[in-house]
Design an enzyme around this catalytic site. Structure first.
Site, PDB file in Angstrom:
ATOM      1  N   GLU A 409      42.308  26.043  32.832  1.00  0.00           N
ATOM      2  CA  GLU A 409      42.923  27.328  33.171  1.00  0.00           C
ATOM      3  C   GLU A 409      41.969  28.076  34.088  1.00  0.00           C
ATOM      4  O   GLU A 409      40.773  28.183  33.796  1.00  0.00           O
ATOM      5  CB  GLU A 409      43.193  28.159  31.904  1.00  0.00           C
ATOM      6  CG  GLU A 409      43.751  29.547  32.216  1.00  0.00           C
ATOM      7  CD  GLU A 409      44.099  30.380  30.990  1.00  0.00           C
ATOM      8  OE1 GLU A 409      43.866  29.909  29.849  1.00  0.00           O
ATOM      9  OE2 GLU A 409      44.594  31.512  31.181  1.00  0.00           O
ATOM     10  N   ASN A 468      47.089  32.124  36.102  1.00  0.00           N
ATOM     11  CA  ASN A 468      47.765  33.233  35.432  1.00  0.00           C
ATOM     12  C   ASN A 468      48.534  34.041  36.466  1.00  0.00           C
ATOM     13  O   ASN A 468      47.974  34.445  37.485  1.00  0.00           O
ATOM     14  CB  ASN A 468      46.741  34.131  34.737  1.00  0.00           C
ATOM     15  CG  ASN A 468      46.176  33.457  33.505  1.00  0.00           C
ATOM     16  OD1 ASN A 468      46.841  33.342  32.489  1.00  0.00           O
ATOM     17  ND2 ASN A 468      44.936  32.973  33.611  1.00  0.00           N
ATOM     18  N   GLU A 499      50.965  30.206  34.319  1.00  0.00           N
ATOM     19  CA  GLU A 499      51.136  30.819  33.004  1.00  0.00           C
ATOM     20  C   GLU A 499      51.672  32.233  33.200  1.00  0.00           C
ATOM     21  O   GLU A 499      51.126  32.991  34.005  1.00  0.00           O
ATOM     22  CB  GLU A 499      49.785  30.902  32.267  1.00  0.00           C
ATOM     23  CG  GLU A 499      49.182  29.545  31.991  1.00  0.00           C
ATOM     24  CD  GLU A 499      47.907  29.607  31.138  1.00  0.00           C
ATOM     25  OE1 GLU A 499      47.493  30.719  30.724  1.00  0.00           O
ATOM     26  OE2 GLU A 499      47.323  28.533  30.888  1.00  0.00           O
ATOM     27  N   ASP A 529      52.564  32.403  28.209  1.00  0.00           N
ATOM     28  CA  ASP A 529      51.220  32.746  27.750  1.00  0.00           C
ATOM     29  C   ASP A 529      51.270  33.728  26.575  1.00  0.00           C
ATOM     30  O   ASP A 529      52.255  34.446  26.416  1.00  0.00           O
ATOM     31  CB  ASP A 529      50.470  33.405  28.924  1.00  0.00           C
ATOM     32  CG  ASP A 529      48.962  33.287  28.783  1.00  0.00           C
ATOM     33  OD1 ASP A 529      48.490  32.727  27.777  1.00  0.00           O
ATOM     34  OD2 ASP A 529      48.257  33.754  29.710  1.00  0.00           O
ATOM     35  N   GLU A 586      45.559  28.522  21.821  1.00  0.00           N
ATOM     36  CA  GLU A 586      44.470  29.203  22.525  1.00  0.00           C
ATOM     37  C   GLU A 586      43.378  29.626  21.558  1.00  0.00           C
ATOM     38  O   GLU A 586      43.656  29.848  20.373  1.00  0.00           O
ATOM     39  CB  GLU A 586      44.969  30.502  23.161  1.00  0.00           C
ATOM     40  CG  GLU A 586      45.993  30.364  24.248  1.00  0.00           C
ATOM     41  CD  GLU A 586      46.318  31.744  24.840  1.00  0.00           C
ATOM     42  OE1 GLU A 586      46.588  31.761  26.042  1.00  0.00           O
ATOM     43  OE2 GLU A 586      46.293  32.756  24.124  1.00  0.00           O
TER      44      GLU A 586
END
Ligand code: C2E
Ligand code: CA
Ligand code: CA
Length: 630
Positions: A409, A468, A499, A529, A586
């Site tokens: 990520e 993101n 995400e 997310d 996560e």
């Protein structure tokens, strides 16, 4: 038409001259009836003073500019009564305000000095004071040393709408005298005309400035009432009916409407009892302003009163409903020096109450400043972007079954020349508020593709990079094209995924679904997310084109100590799998969490247990040691 009828009456009235100014005899002889006893004392306010003042405010006339219609009627009054002075006088809280005047040099006078405050109390058609010298407290020079003295007064109370007298139409003379019966009738008729005129205007305003559902002023009417009242200080409060939305979905909008109407009525009663202004801003949101009230006194007494009144059940058909409220409070002029400012402050207090799930919050400078801090930060953020101070760090995602890196990520960092690495929590909200997130997002995208290519050039199995994407980026028309161009130019299909959070999608689901569909057509997978923190509804996942769900770290971290959280994680995993979605956990920090996740069938994990976010070079070294699986 109106004017012609009056003009005729005025002519008739002035044709039959009374025992006139020139032929005055001593008043003691002429006055048949004794003086009304209350005139010996300055007047007390009427019993329904609060209601009367509310009526006056509703007329929205106080301190307004010149007005030809009112002026004309006052001139006619002076003419018909052969009086050198006449006025339309509105009796406010502390003063009489001369909306239109003939022969009176001043716009207002203290309420207790004038005779209008008496006239509004009379039960008769009009109050006539043939010689003011017989009223001990009255000063004939009340309009200043250079004005004509007021020795004679006759005023008709202006009973508008519900019958409370908001002021007078009055005539005055510098010598003692009386009106003829014809003059009285004409003055009375003119006063009725003034009332009709004022009432008509009020009704027009009601039609254009009143919220139809509750009859309360809308925002613009509230604003003009505030302007007319010109308060020196006071308290502004937003009142939000918290569950109107839910009540509407559960019982229908008519039930919600009935509830809003009853709440409005309760607020109106509280407002009238305290001389406050009240308006409805939108569906379940009201604004109030309490003039002259201190914030502490408001919090201690009025707020409780308001909340208690609104907590009583509402009757709608067969139903008996309750509806909790939030209050946001700010003081004028302490928290805002204009209506706009103080209302903004009350709004930010309301947001605070909502966030903290408390009934009431008062304006807090430090919280409100957050937004302005964001905007103060903007030039620095722009500069950072220009100087290339935003860099990508990468955190590996691990396949729970094999332990191999299956992706990374991208997490943006600000390499601040003085402060070192600044985490995104300190600047991503500011980027989102100022709209800079789109540019920084584009930069992050370019960096990610460049890094991906570099890893490949180094002979490494470059993992897919998850970016993101903020709500503002999703809304941007250009978002998908930029993504396509960047991927094409870098020749890096298969390099990316994105995400997005639930809250970014929920605003405009249909559009979001369309954007995500196009993103997936580019071969870019989509993950939801922070799952569980927002709307926590798996239902809408069915309708969205997505590939992966990331369970928020707060669930993961409590999953091995709290059975309730373990259940949530388990349900998320099985539902996502039923929908054919991959599940990533996560924030995995402990081996016990990882083994529970494996047991529950979770696909991937990310967290400090495996690795913190790493710089490009650090990640390259990690890939050398532990190759990613393609
Ligand atoms: P996120 O997308 O939920 O990112 C995961 C965050 O969890 C990261 O914080 C990461 O450092 C942190 N984290 C990872 N493993 C662990 C762990 O085991 N324990 C704990 N306690 N935390 C862990 P970071 O980097 O501070 O990012 C915070 C948020 O900032 C991100 O949350 C994301 O919403 C936002 N963000 C970061 N980079 C970007 C970006 O490039 N664009 C956008 N729009 N937002 C970004
Ligand atoms: Ca993320
Ligand atoms: Ca997350």
């Amino acid at each position: 038409m109106l004017e012609t009828r009056f003009a005729a009456a005025v002519r008739r009235a002035s044709a039959r001259r009374p025992a006139a100014v020139s032929s005055m005899r001593p008043l003691a002889v002429r006055v048949a009836r004794p003086r009304p006893p209350q005139l010996l004392l300055p007047p007390q306010p009427p019993a329904d003073e609060a209601g009367r003042l509310a009526r006056l405010r509703e007329l929205g006339l106080l301190d307004t500019g010149p007005d030809a219609d009112c002026d004309r009627l006052v001139q006619l009054a002076a003419l018909a009564c052969e009086a050198p002075m006449a006025m339309l006088s509105l009796v406010g809280e502390g003063r009489q305000w001369h909306k239109s005047r003939v022969g009176v040099p001043v716009e207002h006078a203290p309420r207790e000095h004038g005779l209008c405050a008496h006239a509004i109390l009379t039960a008769e058609r009009l109050l006539e004071v043939p010689d003011t010298a017989l009223v001990p407290w009255f000063d004939p020079q009340l309009y200043g040393p250079h004005s004509q003295p007021v020795r004679f007064y006759a005023g008709v109370p202006l009973r508008c709408g519900d019958g409370s007298a908001v002021g007078t139409l009055c005539v005055m003379d510098q010598v003692p005298r009386r009106l003829t019966e014809a003059q009285r009738s004409t003055l009375d008729m003119l006063a009725q005309a003034v009332c009709s005129q004022l009432e008509l205007r009020r009704q027009l305003r009601v039609a254009t400035q009143t919220d139809r559902l509750t009859g309360l002023p809308n925002w613009s009417h509230f604003e003009s009432q505030f302007g007319a009242a010109r308060p020196a200080r006071g308290v502004a409060a937003f009142v939000r009916l918290r569950t109107v939305g839910q009540i509407s979905s559960a019982h229908g909008f008519r039930v919600a409407d009935a509830l809003i109407q009853q709440a409005a009525q309760r607020l109106r009663e509280v407002a009238n009892a305290h001389g406050a202004l009240v308006g409805r801003v939108k569906r379940g949101l009201f604004i109030l302003f309490f003039p002259g009230v201190e914030p502490q006194a408001f919090e201690n007494e009025l707020a409780t009163q308001l909340v208690e009144r609104l907590a009583l059940p509402y009757a709608a058909g067969e139903l008996n409903l309750v509806c909790p409220v939030n209050l946001g409070v700010a003081a004028f002029p302490r928290d805002g020096r204009s209506l706009d400012e103080v209302v903004n402050a009350a709004d930010s207090a309301l947001q605070l109450a909502i966030e903290r799930e408390e009934t009431m919050a008062s304006f807090d400078k430090t919280v409100a400043n957050v937004q302005s801090v964001y905007f103060r930060l903007e030039p620095k953020l722009r500069q950072a972007l220009a100087e290339g101070e935003f860099v990508n760090h990468y955190q590996p995602k691990i396949d729970l079954a094999t332990g191999r890196i299956v992706g990374v990520e991208a997490l943006v960092r600000w390499e601040h020349p003085q402060r070192g690495l600044v985490p995104p929590s300190e600047f991503v909200p500011a980027l989102e508020s100022t709209g800079l997130i789109a540019e920084v997002g584009a930069h992050t995208l370019r960096r990610a593709l460049a890094d991906w290519n570099r890893w490949r050039e180094q002979g490494l199995a470059a993992p897919r990079i998850a970016l993101n994407v903020a709500a503002a980026q999703l809304r941007s028309e250009r978002f998908v094209e930029e993504l396509a161009e960047a991927v094409g130019a870098a020749g890096a299909a298969g390099a990316l995924s994105i995400e997005v959070t639930e809250s970014a999608l929920i605003v405009d689901m249909r559009r979001a679904a369309e954007v995500l569909r196009r993103v997936r057509e580019l071969g870019i997978p989509v993950a939801i997310d922070d799952f569980g923190t927002g709307y926590s509804s798996l239902a809408y996942l069915v309708s969205l084109p997505i590939d992966e769900v990331k369970i928020d770290r707060c669930f993961v971290q409590k999953s091995n100590s709290d059975p309730a959280y373990r259940d949530v994680v388990e349900t998320c995993i099985s539902l996502a799998h039923n929908l054919g979605l991959k599940v990533v956990a996560e924030g995995v920090e402990a081996e016990s969490q990882a083994s529970l996740l494996r047991e529950l069938g979770c696909d991937q994990a990310q967290g400090f247990l495996y690795s913190a976010p790493l710089s490009t070079e650090q990640l390259a070294r990690m890939l050398q040691a532990a190759p990613a699986s393609a």
